[in-house]
Design a protein around this motif. Structure first.
Motif, PDB file in Angstrom:
ATOM      1  N   THR A 312       0.150 -10.755   7.626  1.00 35.80           N
ATOM      2  CA  THR A 312      -0.379  -9.607   7.152  1.00 35.80           C
ATOM      3  C   THR A 312       0.515  -8.495   6.753  1.00 35.80           C
ATOM      4  OG1 THR A 312      -2.481  -9.993   7.987  1.00 35.80           O
ATOM      5  CG2 THR A 312      -2.024  -7.869   7.478  1.00 35.80           C
ATOM      6  N   GLY A 313       1.488  -8.289   7.980  1.00 38.28           N
ATOM      7  CA  GLY A 313       2.434  -7.451   8.042  1.00 38.28           C
ATOM      8  C   GLY A 313       3.666  -7.461   6.922  1.00 38.28           C
ATOM      9  N   ALA A 314       3.912  -8.680   6.919  1.00 35.50           N
ATOM     10  CA  ALA A 314       4.826  -9.075   5.936  1.00 35.50           C
ATOM     11  C   ALA A 314       4.460  -9.012   4.436  1.00 35.50           C
ATOM     12  CB  ALA A 314       5.323 -10.583   5.939  1.00 35.50           C
ATOM     13  N   LEU A 315       3.050  -9.220   4.063  1.00 36.96           N
ATOM     14  CA  LEU A 315       2.534  -8.705   2.837  1.00 36.96           C
ATOM     15  C   LEU A 315       2.416  -7.252   2.586  1.00 36.96           C
ATOM     16  CD1 LEU A 315      -0.460 -11.523   2.466  1.00 36.96           C
ATOM     17  CD2 LEU A 315       1.974 -11.369   1.383  1.00 36.96           C
ATOM     18  N   PHE A 316       1.902  -6.432   3.629  1.00 37.26           N
ATOM     19  CA  PHE A 316       1.815  -5.119   3.651  1.00 37.26           C
ATOM     20  C   PHE A 316       3.244  -4.400   3.330  1.00 37.26           C
ATOM     21  CE2 PHE A 316      -2.649  -5.674   4.408  1.00 37.26           C
ATOM     22  CZ  PHE A 316      -3.223  -4.550   4.171  1.00 37.26           C
ATOM     23  N   ALA A 317       4.043  -4.929   4.016  1.00 41.34           N
ATOM     24  CA  ALA A 317       5.648  -4.557   3.976  1.00 41.34           C
ATOM     25  C   ALA A 317       5.946  -4.878   2.575  1.00 41.34           C
ATOM     26  CB  ALA A 317       6.468  -5.083   5.069  1.00 41.34           C
ATOM     27  N   LEU A 318       5.954  -5.988   1.915  1.00 32.99           N
ATOM     28  CA  LEU A 318       6.192  -6.341   0.584  1.00 32.99           C
ATOM     29  C   LEU A 318       5.450  -5.430  -0.449  1.00 32.99           C
ATOM     30  CD1 LEU A 318       7.607  -8.136  -1.381  1.00 32.99           C
ATOM     31  CD2 LEU A 318       5.733  -9.702  -1.083  1.00 32.99           C
ATOM     32  N   LEU A 319       4.240  -5.191  -0.326  1.00 33.46           N
ATOM     33  CA  LEU A 319       3.350  -4.356  -1.090  1.00 33.46           C
ATOM     34  C   LEU A 319       3.950  -2.876  -1.325  1.00 33.46           C
ATOM     35  CD1 LEU A 319       1.232  -4.114  -3.050  1.00 33.46           C
ATOM     36  CD2 LEU A 319      -0.463  -3.610  -1.051  1.00 33.46           C
ATOM     37  N   VAL A 320       4.328  -2.187   0.000  1.00 32.15           N
ATOM     38  CA  VAL A 320       4.836  -0.882  -0.029  1.00 32.15           C
ATOM     39  C   VAL A 320       6.280  -0.859  -0.458  1.00 32.15           C
ATOM     40  CG1 VAL A 320       5.696   0.872   1.524  1.00 32.15           C
ATOM     41  CG2 VAL A 320       3.506  -0.353   2.193  1.00 32.15           C
ATOM     42  N   ALA A 321       7.122  -1.896  -0.334  1.00 27.73           N
ATOM     43  CA  ALA A 321       8.201  -1.858  -1.008  1.00 27.73           C
ATOM     44  C   ALA A 321       8.125  -2.050  -2.521  1.00 27.73           C
ATOM     45  CB  ALA A 321       9.089  -2.980  -0.284  1.00 27.73           C
ATOM     46  N   ALA A 322       7.386  -3.043  -2.951  1.00 27.98           N
ATOM     47  CA  ALA A 322       7.217  -3.281  -4.524  1.00 27.98           C
ATOM     48  C   ALA A 322       6.583  -1.773  -4.906  1.00 27.98           C
ATOM     49  CB  ALA A 322       6.211  -4.290  -4.605  1.00 27.98           C
ATOM     50  N   VAL A 323       5.801  -1.162  -4.548  1.00 25.69           N
ATOM     51  CA  VAL A 323       5.516   0.236  -4.870  1.00 25.69           C
ATOM     52  C   VAL A 323       6.558   1.333  -5.107  1.00 25.69           C
ATOM     53  CG1 VAL A 323       3.927   2.068  -4.546  1.00 25.69           C
ATOM     54  CG2 VAL A 323       3.060  -0.101  -4.303  1.00 25.69           C
ATOM     55  N   THR A 324       7.415   1.190  -3.845  1.00 25.13           N
ATOM     56  CA  THR A 324       8.650   1.936  -3.920  1.00 25.13           C
ATOM     57  C   THR A 324       9.765   1.632  -5.008  1.00 25.13           C
ATOM     58  OG1 THR A 324       8.350   2.332  -1.427  1.00 25.13           O
ATOM     59  CG2 THR A 324      10.138   3.003  -2.521  1.00 25.13           C
ATOM     60  N   PHE A 325       9.791   0.459  -5.192  1.00 24.47           N
ATOM     61  CA  PHE A 325      10.688   0.124  -6.157  1.00 24.47           C
ATOM     62  C   PHE A 325      10.280   0.543  -7.300  1.00 24.47           C
ATOM     63  CE2 PHE A 325      13.058  -3.255  -8.667  1.00 24.47           C
ATOM     64  CZ  PHE A 325      14.129  -3.149  -8.323  1.00 24.47           C
ATOM     65  N   SER A 326       9.020   0.051  -7.831  1.00 29.06           N
ATOM     66  CA  SER A 326       8.356   0.378  -9.058  1.00 29.06           C
ATOM     67  C   SER A 326       8.459   1.856  -9.412  1.00 29.06           C
ATOM     68  CB  SER A 326       6.937  -0.366  -8.994  1.00 29.06           C
ATOM     69  OG  SER A 326       6.201   0.197 -10.198  1.00 29.06           O
ATOM     70  N   LEU A 327       8.151   2.630  -8.472  1.00 29.15           N
ATOM     71  CA  LEU A 327       8.234   4.031  -8.880  1.00 29.15           C
ATOM     72  C   LEU A 327       9.620   4.567  -9.146  1.00 29.15           C
ATOM     73  CD1 LEU A 327       7.219   6.982  -8.837  1.00 29.15           C
ATOM     74  CD2 LEU A 327       7.683   7.015  -6.081  1.00 29.15           C
ATOM     75  N   VAL A 328      10.707   3.860  -8.528  1.00 29.62           N
ATOM     76  CA  VAL A 328      12.128   4.148  -8.882  1.00 29.62           C
ATOM     77  C   VAL A 328      12.496   3.833  -9.963  1.00 29.62           C
ATOM     78  CG1 VAL A 328      14.664   3.894  -8.433  1.00 29.62           C
ATOM     79  CG2 VAL A 328      12.746   4.172  -6.552  1.00 29.62           C
ATOM     80  N   LEU A 329      11.905   2.489 -10.806  1.00 26.66           N
ATOM     81  CA  LEU A 329      12.379   1.966 -11.944  1.00 26.66           C
ATOM     82  C   LEU A 329      11.570   2.962 -13.045  1.00 26.66           C
ATOM     83  CD1 LEU A 329      11.828  -1.931 -11.551  1.00 26.66           C
ATOM     84  CD2 LEU A 329      13.743  -0.551 -11.602  1.00 26.66           C
ATOM     85  N   ARG A 330      10.262   3.428 -12.967  1.00 25.51           N
ATOM     86  CA  ARG A 330       9.773   4.229 -13.776  1.00 25.51           C
ATOM     87  C   ARG A 330      10.245   5.458 -13.953  1.00 25.51           C
ATOM     88  NH1 ARG A 330       4.633   2.300 -15.072  1.00 25.51           N
ATOM     89  NH2 ARG A 330       3.659   0.441 -13.946  1.00 25.51           N
TER      90      ARG A 330
END
Length: 516
Positions: A312-330
């Motif tokens: 669960t921790g790995a998936l939530f960390a991945l989710l938060v990181a992906a949202v952060t990365f997506s915001l930078v790309l946008r």
């Protein structure tokens, strides 16, 4: 500056392949580097980054993430209880009475993968469970390493396409968001897909669209397994062994476990039960089984909780990181750059589809299913869904392509993990020969779904569009007068038809999304 986002994406992929760092750490590091570069170059204002906490909190409040935690608990329980081993043993003995002992062993492994993979949550968890049960049994029976490694890899990927796996649920949510953005983009560009009454898909649409292709693929793989096992038995001239009797525990396991799992899967797929409720039910039943059978000791329960928290921790960390990365790309405008490239294929939706599926296939060599859903799908899907009408059909094709990417030699994710479980590792040439019949079957199903989109519509209970009717003139005035009156004031008023949808008014996504 739009190309800066693509450079950041390429840098992230290179670091994932070469450093061995955790994916979420790579994404956060590259996001920080990109944000600092964007601010220094004046590509965007810091106000863009201030919206990140709100985006993360809003995402973590999603009901679907409750299912993620429960699926992690269910997968950990399956890994630590002897339930899977008893189910495999019972299936092997039951199938042996019909298909022969050698074919029964291999077909039982696929059946266990089909039943347990959706509940396990991820390809990696399913692969470890199958390696400990069916894989060890096949090794004791003298099956060649390449053959049993291929079977473990194939069976572990069934959770991608068999509803309602965690991969399907997360993809359904990602496709809902992508479809919303795609219709908005189509409306801005004046494309034909932005028609009145277009309905944004939900998770249930994706589950139902994947059901028929998944069932066909499972039947083909079982047929291939039976044929290969029979051919091997004929070449060795082995005499058929007498059928083994089922023990009492195996009988109960064989009756109760498949019945409960299939019932839960059917209820979720048809929309009668939410995914969260199904996962919670499975977790309670597994806990009860562990307590009654005295397998779930205090020490083992601690291991279950440790594994569930780690996943669960790995998936939530991945989710938060992906949202952060997506915001930078946008912020760099990378999404608009991809949309411009896809717009060049406006008159050729099938070519646009092929390009996106090729990108997903290549990314599957490097990324797990969760990483693909969180990182790649939000970038490439909205422009594609602005050109293609049926988003659920695209989702089904995406699942099949991901499954192929996990199995393709030499870098397929499931293939690499399965080979790592076997000592010594089988040669890659032998792995290619063992996987070839399964990959050809998968490509045949992919080609069928691509050529005949109706295969994803047979079991869907909701239309892709809302009724396109309108009210105008005297009918509209009469309806407004009736709505302004209290029902008890007009007992003799004639019955009015239910109000149809107003044209050219898109249905809000929040009104169309049922709780998952």
């Amino acid at each position: 500056m739009s190309a800066m986002g693509l450079l950041l994406l390429g840098l992230a992929l290179v670091l994932m392949m070469t450093t061995g760092w955790a994916t979420y750490a790579v994404l956060l590091a590259v996001s920080t580097l990109g944000a600092l570069a964007g601010l220094a170059l004046g590509a965007f204002d810091i106000a863009v980054l201030r919206s990140l906490p709100e985006r993360i909190v809003g995402l973590l409040e999603h009901d679907l993430l409750q299912a993620l935690v429960l699926y992690a608990v269910v997968g950990a329980l399956l890994n630590h209880l002897a339930l899977v081993g008893g189910l495999y043993s019972g299936l092997r003995k039951a199938i042996a009475r019909l298909a022969g002992r050698r074919a029964a062993s291999e077909m039982a492994g696929l059946a266990v993968g089909m039943l347990m993979a959706p509940m396990n949550g991820s390809v990696g968890a399913s692969l470890v469970t199958l390696s400990r049960t069916a894989g060890q049994a096949w090794a004791e029976e003298g099956m060649p390493p390449a053959r049993r490694t291929a079977l473990v890899a194939v069976a572990s990927t069934l959770g991608i396409i068999v509803p309602p796996s965690l991969v399907l649920l997360l993809l359904g949510d990602a496709m809902l968001r992508a479809h919303t953005e795609g219709l908005s983009l189509a409306a801005q560009l004046g494309l034909a897909t932005a028609r009145a009454g277009a309905r944004i898909i939900n998770t249930q649409d994706v589950l139902q669209a994947a059901l028929a292709p998944g069932a066909l693929l499972l039947v083909l793989w079982l047929a291939v397994t039976w044929w290969l096992a029979r051919a091997t038995a004929a070449s060795t001239d082995a005499r058929p062994a007498p059928p083994e009797p089922l023990t009492r525990r195996e009988r109960w396991t064989l009756v109760l476990v498949p019945t409960l799992i299939v019932a839960l899967l059917a209820l979720v797929t048809t929309g009668r039960v939410r995914a969260v409720e199904a996962a919670a039910t499975a977790g309670v039943l597994l806990l009860a089984w562990g307590i009654v059978s005295r397998q779930l000791t205090r020490q083992r329960l601690g291991q279950v909780l440790d594994d569930a928290l780690a996943l669960t921790g790995a998936l939530f960390a991945l989710l938060v990181a992906a949202v952060t990365f997506s915001l930078v790309l946008r912020a760099f405008g990378t999404d608009l750059l991809v949309a411009d490239w896809m717009r060049a294929l406006q008159g050729q939706p099938l070519l646009a589809m092929a390009v996106v599926l090729a990108v997903l296939l290549g990314s599957a060599f490097v990324l797990d299913a969760f990483e693909l859903i969180f990182l790649i799908v939000p970038i490439v899907m909205p422009p594609l869904l602005a050109l293609v009408d049926d988003a659920a059909w695209v989702a089904a094709l995406t699942l099949l392509v991901l499954q192929a990417g996990f199995l393709l030699p030499p870098l397929g994710y499931a293939l690499v993990l399965a080979r790592a479980q076997v000592v010594p590792r089988p040669a890659m040439a032998a792995m290619v020969r063992a996987l070839a019949p399964y990959l050809l079957s998968l490509l045949a199903v992919l080609a069928l779904v691509l050529a005949v989109p109706a295969t994803t519509q047979w079991l869907r209970t909701t239309p892709a569009t809302l009724p396109e009717t309108s009210i105008q003139g005297d009918d509209l005035d009469a309806l407004m007068r009736e709505m302004s009156q209290h029902p008890t004031d007009t007992p003799d008023a004639p019955e009015m038809p239910s109000a149809p949808s107003v044209p050219n008014t898109p249905t809000p996504a929040a009104d169309q999304l049922p709780n998952q």
